[in-house]
Design an enzyme around this catalytic site. Structure first.
Site, PDB file in Angstrom:
ATOM      1  N   ASP A  12       0.815  -1.221   0.000  1.00 40.50           N
ATOM      2  CA  ASP A  12       0.000   0.000   0.000  1.00 40.50           C
ATOM      3  C   ASP A  12       0.845   1.265   0.000  1.00 40.50           C
ATOM      4  O   ASP A  12       0.450   2.289   0.565  1.00 40.50           O
ATOM      5  CB  ASP A  12      -0.964   0.018   1.207  1.00 40.50           C
ATOM      6  CG  ASP A  12      -1.777  -1.256   1.287  1.00 40.50           C
ATOM      7  OD1 ASP A  12      -2.278  -1.677   0.239  1.00 40.50           O
ATOM      8  OD2 ASP A  12      -1.890  -1.826   2.385  1.00 40.50           O
ATOM      9  N   LYS A  15       2.051   2.236  -5.095  1.00 40.54           N
ATOM     10  CA  LYS A  15       2.745   1.792  -6.310  1.00 40.54           C
ATOM     11  C   LYS A  15       1.868   1.940  -7.547  1.00 40.54           C
ATOM     12  O   LYS A  15       2.367   2.227  -8.626  1.00 40.54           O
ATOM     13  CB  LYS A  15       3.162   0.319  -6.184  1.00 40.54           C
ATOM     14  CG  LYS A  15       4.142   0.061  -5.064  1.00 40.54           C
ATOM     15  CD  LYS A  15       4.469  -1.413  -4.953  1.00 40.54           C
ATOM     16  CE  LYS A  15       3.329  -2.288  -4.502  1.00 40.54           C
ATOM     17  NZ  LYS A  15       2.837  -2.060  -3.141  1.00 40.54           N
ATOM     18  N   GLY A  39      -4.402  -4.558  -4.219  1.00 44.45           N
ATOM     19  CA  GLY A  39      -5.366  -3.543  -4.612  1.00 44.45           C
ATOM     20  C   GLY A  39      -4.610  -2.283  -4.974  1.00 44.45           C
ATOM     21  O   GLY A  39      -4.009  -1.656  -4.122  1.00 44.45           O
ATOM     22  N   HIS A  40      -4.552  -1.976  -6.257  1.00 43.75           N
ATOM     23  CA  HIS A  40      -3.858  -0.771  -6.703  1.00 43.75           C
ATOM     24  C   HIS A  40      -4.898   0.255  -7.142  1.00 43.75           C
ATOM     25  O   HIS A  40      -5.717  -0.022  -8.006  1.00 43.75           O
ATOM     26  CB  HIS A  40      -2.910  -1.081  -7.865  1.00 43.75           C
ATOM     27  CG  HIS A  40      -1.687  -1.830  -7.438  1.00 43.75           C
ATOM     28  ND1 HIS A  40      -0.790  -2.355  -8.317  1.00 43.75           N
ATOM     29  CD2 HIS A  40      -1.212  -2.100  -6.217  1.00 43.75           C
ATOM     30  CE1 HIS A  40       0.181  -2.941  -7.654  1.00 43.75           C
ATOM     31  NE2 HIS A  40      -0.057  -2.810  -6.371  1.00 43.75           N
ATOM     32  N   THR A  41      -4.853   1.423  -6.532  1.00 43.58           N
ATOM     33  CA  THR A  41      -5.850   2.439  -6.854  1.00 43.58           C
ATOM     34  C   THR A  41      -5.220   3.527  -7.721  1.00 43.58           C
ATOM     35  O   THR A  41      -4.146   4.017  -7.414  1.00 43.58           O
ATOM     36  CB  THR A  41      -6.380   3.071  -5.551  1.00 43.58           C
ATOM     37  OG1 THR A  41      -6.754   2.017  -4.674  1.00 43.58           O
ATOM     38  CG2 THR A  41      -7.564   3.974  -5.798  1.00 43.58           C
ATOM     39  N   GLN A 223       1.994  -6.021  -3.069  1.00 41.17           N
ATOM     40  CA  GLN A 223       2.372  -6.065  -1.648  1.00 41.17           C
ATOM     41  C   GLN A 223       3.702  -5.319  -1.433  1.00 41.17           C
ATOM     42  O   GLN A 223       3.972  -4.381  -2.155  1.00 41.17           O
ATOM     43  CB  GLN A 223       2.448  -7.512  -1.138  1.00 41.17           C
ATOM     44  CG  GLN A 223       1.101  -8.208  -1.015  1.00 41.17           C
ATOM     45  CD  GLN A 223       0.627  -8.842  -2.298  1.00 41.17           C
ATOM     46  OE1 GLN A 223       1.383  -9.470  -2.996  1.00 41.17           O
ATOM     47  NE2 GLN A 223      -0.629  -8.679  -2.621  1.00 41.17           N
ATOM     48  N   THR A 238       2.803 -12.558   3.076  1.00 41.61           N
ATOM     49  CA  THR A 238       2.020 -13.158   1.999  1.00 41.61           C
ATOM     50  C   THR A 238       2.815 -14.363   1.469  1.00 41.61           C
ATOM     51  O   THR A 238       3.949 -14.598   1.896  1.00 41.61           O
ATOM     52  CB  THR A 238       1.681 -12.109   0.920  1.00 41.61           C
ATOM     53  OG1 THR A 238       0.662 -12.644   0.073  1.00 41.61           O
ATOM     54  CG2 THR A 238       2.888 -11.708   0.087  1.00 41.61           C
ATOM     55  N   LEU A 331       3.274  12.437   0.904  1.00 40.40           N
ATOM     56  CA  LEU A 331       3.917  13.421   1.780  1.00 40.40           C
ATOM     57  C   LEU A 331       2.876  14.414   2.316  1.00 40.40           C
ATOM     58  O   LEU A 331       2.968  14.877   3.453  1.00 40.40           O
ATOM     59  CB  LEU A 331       5.019  14.163   0.991  1.00 40.40           C
ATOM     60  CG  LEU A 331       5.879  15.131   1.782  1.00 40.40           C
ATOM     61  CD1 LEU A 331       6.696  14.408   2.854  1.00 40.40           C
ATOM     62  CD2 LEU A 331       6.826  15.917   0.863  1.00 40.40           C
TER      63      LEU A 331
END
Ligand code: IMP
Length: 423
Positions: A12, A15, A39-41, A223, A238, A331
C-alpha cells in the site's frame, strides 16, 4: 530494458499511481507475483480505478498488460475486474495476456484460506481471505491447477478430482463443512474458459522477445518487501516474493535483463493484518493519519494500522532489492503535524540493533529510537515544483534520504497523476 517497481514497506505504498505514471514511458506492464489480494488504486480524470489482478498500467492505450507465471489468478475475480474495466470504458482487447503456467485460485482455496486463518485463533495472520496462500500451497504441493490445465476441460476435471479428494476429506472430517462437488465446480467455472483461451500465452517467451526488440517493460510488484515470504515478518507475510528477485522467477526473465529497480515508500508507514510493526503509533495521530491518508484496504476495506516512517526497514529494503532510486508517496498526509518522527534505531535487550532483524521474535520486541523533525502547516497538494515545498518538508525528505542511503527522485503529494513532483 526492464524496470522493476517494488514496495519497500508492508504494501500500500502507492505503487499503482507510480506505475500508472511510469507506464507512459513503457510498452509493457507485467505483474509477477501475488493475486487478487493486491489492490492498486489509480485516480484518472476524477475517476477512480481499483485493480486487483490486472496491471495498473493498462489505463494507457499503448500499454500491453501481462499477468506473469508467478501470479495466482482467480477467474471469478479476474472476470469481475474485466467487466468493471469495460464498464469504465477501458478497451483491453488484444493487449492483456496471462501466463499459461500461472496457477489458478478456485472456490475451495478461498474457503480454506478463511477457515484456516480463523482456526489460528489469536495467532491469526489476518489474510485477505482471497485464497492466495492456499493456492501457492497447492502449487508447491504439486497439486495446483495451471491456466493451461484450466483451458483443457478434461484435464481440468481430472486435476480437480485429485485436488478435491483431500480437500473434501478435510472439509468434512476436520472442518465439519459441506464438501465441494467436482461437477458443480467445473460447471461454475466453465463460463470463464473461452476468455482464458483468448488470453493465455507463454508470457516468458513473449517478454524475452519484446526485450530483444528493444521494448520497455515495467515489472509491477504487489504487496511489499516486508510481506515477502522469505524476508518479511514471517509468518505474518504473503505467500510469494514481492522483492525484485521475484520478478525473474515470476516472469521468466534472466536477472541480467533487469536494468533498474525503483522503490516506493510512503512518507509514513502502514500495515494491514497482523504482525509486528515497531513504529506503529498508539495515540490519536494514528487516527489522524488514517483519515488524512484514507488508510483503508483497497481489497478488504479494513482500516490500516498507521505508524511513523521506519528508516531501518526501508534501508534494508533498498539493499535487499538493489534499489536504484526511491519515490516517496503521500507526503501531503503529514501536513499539519507539529512534529514528525522517524524511527532510526531499534533497541533489543538494551542493545542497539542497526539492521532489520530477520528473527521475528526479536523484531516483535524491539523498542524504537526516534528522531523528531519539525512539521509544516501549509497544504502542499497543489505544489508542482520541488523547491516550492515548505522547508520543513524538504528537510524531512533530505533526512530520509540520508538515513536510507538511496537517492529520492520524486515525491507525491496527492492521488492524481499530476501530483508527483520530480526532485
Ligand atoms: P494474504 O496475502 O491474503 O495471504 O495475506 C497475508 C498478509 O499480507 C496479511 O497481513 C494481508 O493483510 C497482507 N496483504 C496481502 N496483500 C496485501 C496488499 O496488497 N497490501 C497490503 N497488505 C497485503
Amino acid at each position: 530494458m526492464i524496470t522493476v517497481v517494488i514496495g519497500t514497506q508492508w504494501g500500500d505504498e502507492g505503487k499503482g499511481k507510480i506505475i500508472d505514471t511510469l507506464a507512459t514511458q513503457h510498452d509493457i506492464v507485467a505483474r509477477y507475483q501475488g493475486g487478487a489480494n493486491a489492490g492498486h488504486t489509480v485516480v484518472y480524470n476524477n475517476q477512480k480505478f481499483i485493480f486487483h489482478l490486472v496491471p495498473s498500467g493498462i489505463l494507457h492505450k499503448h500499454v500491453v498488460g501481462i499477468l506473469g507465471n508467478g501470479i495466482v489468478i482467480d477467474p471469478a475475480s479476474f472476470f469481475q475486474e474485466l467487466t468493471d474495466m469495460e464498464k469504465q470504458g477501458i478497451d483491453f482487447s488484444k493487449r492483456l495476456f496471462i501466463a499459461q503456467n500461472a496457477h489458478i485460485t478456485l472456490t475451495y482455496h478461498k474457503i480454506l484460506d478463511q477457515i484456516e486463518d480463523a482456526k489460528r485463533g489469536s495467532g491469526k495472520l489476518g489474510t485477505t481471505g482471497r485464497g492466495i496462500g492456499t493456492t501457492y500451497t497447492d502449487k508447491y504441493g504439486r497439486i495446483g491447477i495451471r491456466v493451461s490445465d484450466f483451458i483443457n476441460e478434461s484435464v481440468f476435471i481430472n486435476k480437480l478430482k485429485t485436488a478435491l479428494e483431500l480437500k473434501n476429506y478435510l472439509f468434512q472430517e476436520y472442518y465439519k463443512k459441506s464438501i465441494i462437488s467436482v461437477e458443480n465446480l467445473a460447471d461454475e467455472y466453465s463460463k470463464y474458459r473461452e476468455k482464458f483461451k483468448e488470453m493465455a500465452i507463454d508470457t516468458s517467451y513473449y517478454l524475452n522477445q519484446a526485450i530483444d526488440k528493444g521494448k520497455r517493460i515495467l515489472a509491477e510488484g504487489a504487496q511489499g518487501t516486508f510481506l515477502d515470504i522469505d524476508f518479511g515478518t514471517y509468518p505474518f507475510v504473503t505467500a510469494s516474493n514481492p522483492i525484485s528477485g521475484g520478478a525473474c522467477t515470476g516472469l521468466g526473465i534472466g536477472p541480467k535483463k533487469i536494468t533498474k529497480v525503483i522503490g516506493v515508500a510512503k512518507a509514513y508507514t502502514t500495515r494491514v493484518g497482523m504482525g509486528p510493526f515497531p513504529t506503529e503509533i498508539n495515540d490519536e495521530i494514528n487516527q489522524t493519519l488514517r483519515t488524512a491518508g484514507n488508510e483503508f484496504g483497497a481489497t478488504t476495506g479494513r482500516p490500516r494500522r498507521c505508524g511513523w516512517f521506519d528508516a531501518i526497514i526501508v534501508r534494508y529494503a533498498t539493499v535487499l532489492n538493489g534499489i536504484d532510486e526511491l519515490i516517496i508517496t503521500k507526503l501531503d498526509v503529514l501536513s499539519g503535524l507539529k512534529t514528525i518522527k522517524i524511527g532510526v534505531k531499534y533497541i533489543y535487550n538494551d542493545q542497539s540493533v542497526d539492521i532489520y532483524p530477520l528473527d521475528t521474535e526479536i523484531f516483535e520486541n524491539v523498542d524504537v529510537e526516534y528522531e523528531e523533525m519539525q512539521g509544516w502547516d501549509t497544504n502542499i497538494n497543489n505544489i508542482s515544483t520541488y523547491k516550492d515545498l515548505p522547508t520543513a518538508a524538504k528537510k524531512y525528505i533530505d533526512r530520509i534520504e540520508e538515513l536510507v542511503g538511496t537517492k529520492i527522485t520524486a515525491v507525491s503529494v496527492g492521488s492524481a497523476r499530476e501530483q508527483i513532483i520530480a526532485r
